[in-house]
Structure formats: C-alpha cells, structure tokens
Design a protein around this motif. Structure first.
Motif, mmCIF file in Angstrom:
data_model
loop_
_atom_site.group_PDB
_atom_site.id
_atom_site.type_symbol
_atom_site.label_atom_id
_atom_site.label_comp_id
_atom_site.label_asym_id
_atom_site.label_seq_id
_atom_site.Cartn_x
_atom_site.Cartn_y
_atom_site.Cartn_z
ATOM 1 N N PRO A 2 0.832 -1.220 0.000
ATOM 2 C CA PRO A 2 0.000 0.000 0.000
ATOM 3 C C PRO A 2 0.857 1.258 0.000
ATOM 4 O O PRO A 2 1.848 1.344 0.722
ATOM 5 N N ILE A 3 0.466 2.202 -0.845
ATOM 6 C CA ILE A 3 1.104 3.506 -0.887
ATOM 7 C C ILE A 3 0.069 4.517 -0.424
ATOM 8 O O ILE A 3 -1.019 4.605 -0.984
ATOM 9 N N VAL A 4 0.402 5.243 0.626
ATOM 10 C CA VAL A 4 -0.549 6.153 1.241
ATOM 11 C C VAL A 4 -0.080 7.588 1.033
ATOM 12 O O VAL A 4 1.089 7.888 1.270
ATOM 13 N N GLN A 5 -0.966 8.436 0.552
ATOM 14 C CA GLN A 5 -0.646 9.858 0.429
ATOM 15 C C GLN A 5 -1.538 10.637 1.391
ATOM 16 O O GLN A 5 -2.743 10.489 1.360
ATOM 17 N N VAL A 6 -0.905 11.457 2.214
ATOM 18 C CA VAL A 6 -1.673 12.271 3.155
ATOM 19 C C VAL A 6 -1.474 13.739 2.799
ATOM 20 O O VAL A 6 -0.358 14.254 2.852
ATOM 21 N N GLU A 7 -2.549 14.358 2.417
ATOM 22 C CA GLU A 7 -2.538 15.761 1.985
ATOM 23 C C GLU A 7 -3.065 16.591 3.142
ATOM 24 O O GLU A 7 -4.192 16.374 3.588
ATOM 25 N N MET A 8 -2.261 17.514 3.672
ATOM 26 C CA MET A 8 -2.794 18.349 4.754
ATOM 27 C C MET A 8 -2.147 19.731 4.775
ATOM 28 O O MET A 8 -1.119 19.952 4.141
ATOM 29 N N LEU A 9 -2.765 20.662 5.481
ATOM 30 C CA LEU A 9 -2.233 22.016 5.558
ATOM 31 C C LEU A 9 -0.909 22.018 6.315
ATOM 32 O O LEU A 9 -0.676 21.194 7.190
ATOM 33 N N LYS A 10 -0.064 22.959 5.992
ATOM 34 C CA LYS A 10 1.214 23.126 6.676
ATOM 35 C C LYS A 10 1.028 23.379 8.157
ATOM 36 O O LYS A 10 -0.002 23.881 8.575
ATOM 37 N N GLY A 11 2.053 23.055 8.940
ATOM 38 C CA GLY A 11 2.001 23.451 10.339
ATOM 39 C C GLY A 11 2.204 22.313 11.337
ATOM 40 O O GLY A 11 2.325 22.551 12.520
ATOM 41 N N ARG A 12 2.234 21.085 10.856
ATOM 42 C CA ARG A 12 2.482 19.980 11.785
ATOM 43 C C ARG A 12 3.975 19.931 12.101
ATOM 44 O O ARG A 12 4.818 20.159 11.237
ATOM 45 N N THR A 13 4.283 19.574 13.334
ATOM 46 C CA THR A 13 5.678 19.441 13.748
ATOM 47 C C THR A 13 6.243 18.108 13.275
ATOM 48 O O THR A 13 5.508 17.206 12.881
ATOM 49 N N LEU A 14 7.560 18.015 13.344
ATOM 50 C CA LEU A 14 8.227 16.758 13.003
ATOM 51 C C LEU A 14 7.696 15.643 13.911
ATOM 52 O O LEU A 14 7.468 14.511 13.471
ATOM 53 N N GLU A 15 7.483 15.984 15.163
ATOM 54 C CA GLU A 15 6.986 14.993 16.117
ATOM 55 C C GLU A 15 5.604 14.457 15.678
ATOM 56 O O GLU A 15 5.338 13.252 15.786
ATOM 57 N N GLN A 16 4.772 15.345 15.194
ATOM 58 C CA GLN A 16 3.444 14.911 14.726
ATOM 59 C C GLN A 16 3.550 14.017 13.486
ATOM 60 O O GLN A 16 2.847 13.030 13.353
ATOM 61 N N LYS A 17 4.442 14.395 12.575
ATOM 62 C CA LYS A 17 4.615 13.578 11.364
ATOM 63 C C LYS A 17 5.137 12.187 11.726
ATOM 64 O O LYS A 17 4.744 11.188 11.144
ATOM 65 N N ARG A 18 6.062 12.171 12.680
ATOM 66 C CA ARG A 18 6.640 10.905 13.124
ATOM 67 C C ARG A 18 5.537 9.978 13.683
ATOM 68 O O ARG A 18 5.459 8.796 13.330
ATOM 69 N N ALA A 19 4.689 10.565 14.505
ATOM 70 C CA ALA A 19 3.594 9.785 15.091
ATOM 71 C C ALA A 19 2.596 9.361 14.008
ATOM 72 O O ALA A 19 2.121 8.221 13.986
ATOM 73 N N LEU A 20 2.300 10.280 13.103
ATOM 74 C CA LEU A 20 1.369 9.971 12.012
ATOM 75 C C LEU A 20 1.876 8.798 11.181
ATOM 76 O O LEU A 20 1.122 7.851 10.903
ATOM 77 N N ALA A 21 3.145 8.847 10.797
ATOM 78 C CA ALA A 21 3.719 7.763 9.989
ATOM 79 C C ALA A 21 3.593 6.420 10.705
ATOM 80 O O ALA A 21 3.224 5.402 10.108
ATOM 81 N N GLN A 22 3.868 6.435 11.980
ATOM 82 C CA GLN A 22 3.834 5.187 12.756
ATOM 83 C C GLN A 22 2.400 4.657 12.906
ATOM 84 O O GLN A 22 2.124 3.486 12.617
ATOM 85 N N LYS A 23 1.497 5.509 13.305
ATOM 86 C CA LYS A 23 0.113 5.085 13.577
ATOM 87 C C LYS A 23 -0.640 4.708 12.293
ATOM 88 O O LYS A 23 -1.401 3.739 12.270
ATOM 89 N N VAL A 24 -0.444 5.482 11.245
ATOM 90 C CA VAL A 24 -1.146 5.153 9.991
ATOM 91 C C VAL A 24 -0.609 3.832 9.449
ATOM 92 O O VAL A 24 -1.377 2.982 8.974
ATOM 93 N N THR A 25 0.692 3.639 9.540
ATOM 94 C CA THR A 25 1.273 2.368 9.090
ATOM 95 C C THR A 25 0.659 1.197 9.867
ATOM 96 O O THR A 25 0.254 0.185 9.271
ATOM 97 N N GLU A 26 0.580 1.337 11.169
ATOM 98 C CA GLU A 26 -0.023 0.278 11.996
ATOM 99 C C GLU A 26 -1.476 0.006 11.582
ATOM 100 O O GLU A 26 -1.911 -1.142 11.489
#
Lengths: 61, 61, 61, 61, 61, 61
Positions: A2-26
């Motif tokens: 699966p290839i996932v594309q997440v389109e969102m407005l600017k402003g998330r921190t690196l920490e949020q992206k890190r968590a997003l990558a982990q949780k969405v993958t799970e």
C-alpha cells in the motif's frame, strides 16, 4: 505494497509527522493484512493559499 | 497523452532531472505507442521528513 | 524509492504494459541513481469519457 | 464531495488563485450537482525544472 | 498546461461529464491565463465502498 | 481537512475496507490534531497488471 498519500495544511511538527507515519502504518498493516515494510507514506503539505473549500481559499477564511 | 508523475526524495541535480525527463519520455513513446509531444512528466520532490517506510520517516533512518 | 504513476487512456495490451514497466524502470534507475528494487510503477487507465483536452471529452473527439 | 487537484506551473498571483478557486467551484457545483461546501480544491505549483513536455524540461524550453 | 484531476463518486451521466469538462476548462482558462488547448482534465470516479468521511464508508452512510 | 489516498492491490473485502477507513481515520485524528469529520479517505484498487516493482508487473511475479 500500500502507498498512502496524506494531503494536509502546513504546520504539523516533526513529532506529529513521526507519530502519524507510525500510527497510519499500523492501521494499514492491521486492516489490509500486509507486512509493515510494504507500507509507504507520502506526506504532502499545502500552503494556506493553495487549498479552498466552498470556493474560498484557506488563507481568506 | 500519457501523464507521468515521478515522486522521489529531494537531492537530484538539474542534470539528472533533464536526463530523467528525456529517458522516461522515450520509454513511454516506445512502449505505449504515442507521439513524443503527448508525454508530460511531473517531478515531485519530497523532503526527508515527508516520506516514511515501515512507519519510520526517512529523516529518522 | 521513486514512485511513478502513469496515467493513460485504456487500450494498451498486457504486452505493452509489461514493456512499459521494464523500460520506465530502467530509465529511472539510470537517471535517478537508485536500485531497481526501489522503483514502483502504478498504471492508471482512463475511460474515453473521463479525459478531456481543451474542454472536449476524448469520446467526443 | 468532489476533490479537485489543479497542477500548474508557478507564477500565479494570490488574486488568480482566489478567482480560480471560486470559478472552478462554481463550475463543479453547476455540472456535478453537489453543494458548494462539498467542493475542495488543492492547487499544486510546479517549478520550471519539475515539468517536462516531449522530454524537455520547462526550464530548458 | 494545467492538469486538473476531479475525484468524485460514481453516478454522473455522460452529459454531466461533458458539461463539467467544458465549464471547468473555461474557469481555468479565464483565471489561470492559459490557452484552452493546454487544459487537461482527468475525471476519476469512486465506488461507494472506496470513499470514507469521518471514518465511515459512503456505502455505509 | 486531511485527504488520504490509499493505493493498494485488488482483493480486500468490504469488511477490510471498513476497518481500514475507521482505523486510518483514528490514526490521523490522533496525530494530526483535527476533527474526525475533516478526514476523507479515498481507496484506489489496482489490477495486478497495473502495478510493477523492480520493472516486473505484479501479475508476472
């Protein structure tokens, strides 16, 4: 695979992206029944002048 | 009329993009049987904090 | 890690897709400097009523 | 619920994007028969070295 | 050169797609300042089981 | 407002898609800090002859 594309407005921190990558993958692994290594996520960030809803740019809301 | 999108990590030189555009176009023309003028290529470059594999951001690998 | 999306009208044979996948992958490997295993290609086929140029659907040309 | 992505070269002003968002939304509402609130538009701007036609990058034309 | 992708649920008639292609093209030409011939539109239709809002598939609403 | 696109091979059941929509939405809400209603997910399913890895179509593996 699966290839996932997440389109969102600017402003998330690196920490949020890190968590997003982990949780969405799970979430994908658990429901689509595929190995973790197969899940790729592309995050795309949009400027506020590049997204509109109901015909109004986000920067004008 | 083929429209090709190439998503890759940042860091390729202009020279590499130039070669990529030329070679990918040739590959499409040759195999999809269409005129060269019809092939459009969009290159999208990703930051290392905007791509994850196996739940880990590229910048954390 | 390049992910390639090829958008084209319906009608290519399996043989053409096979050649396209091979040749486009080679073109990417050669120019973007990445291992063959990293190149993924998604082919998307459009119906003639789902593509327009200059405001006219392909099926009406 | 239509989601519209507009891919174009860099260089449009905020005023042009504002007008584009408004007019494209109206065009979708009128023809796809959906409420204005449902129409989302993502504008993506490309650098001149990230788009090619006929195998030639825009920046080299 | 604008490339427009319109993602929407299945169910529009050919007549609606024809009108959409025409009107959206006009909206782009008028606001992005480009020739009509340069505007390409890809319509993508989704099945009701392939779109979710607020975590609920359209087919379950 | 996050818009998520999940590209995967054909073959998942409705039940799997239902779970995927729910879990991925939860993952986005939790990490990107947005209301549940704002999360839209598009699932795209590929035929085995429309995806290649390392230059080989999935249907030929």
């Amino acid at each position: 695979m699966p290839i996932v594309q997440v389109e969102m407005l600017k402003g998330r921190t690196l920490e949020q992206k890190r968590a997003l990558a982990q949780k969405v993958t799970e979430a994908i692994v658990e429901t689509a029944n595929c190995p973790k290594e197969a899940v790729k996520i592309i995050i795309r960030e949009m400027d506020f002048e590049n997204f509109s809803q109901a015909g109004v740019l986000k920067c004008d809301e």
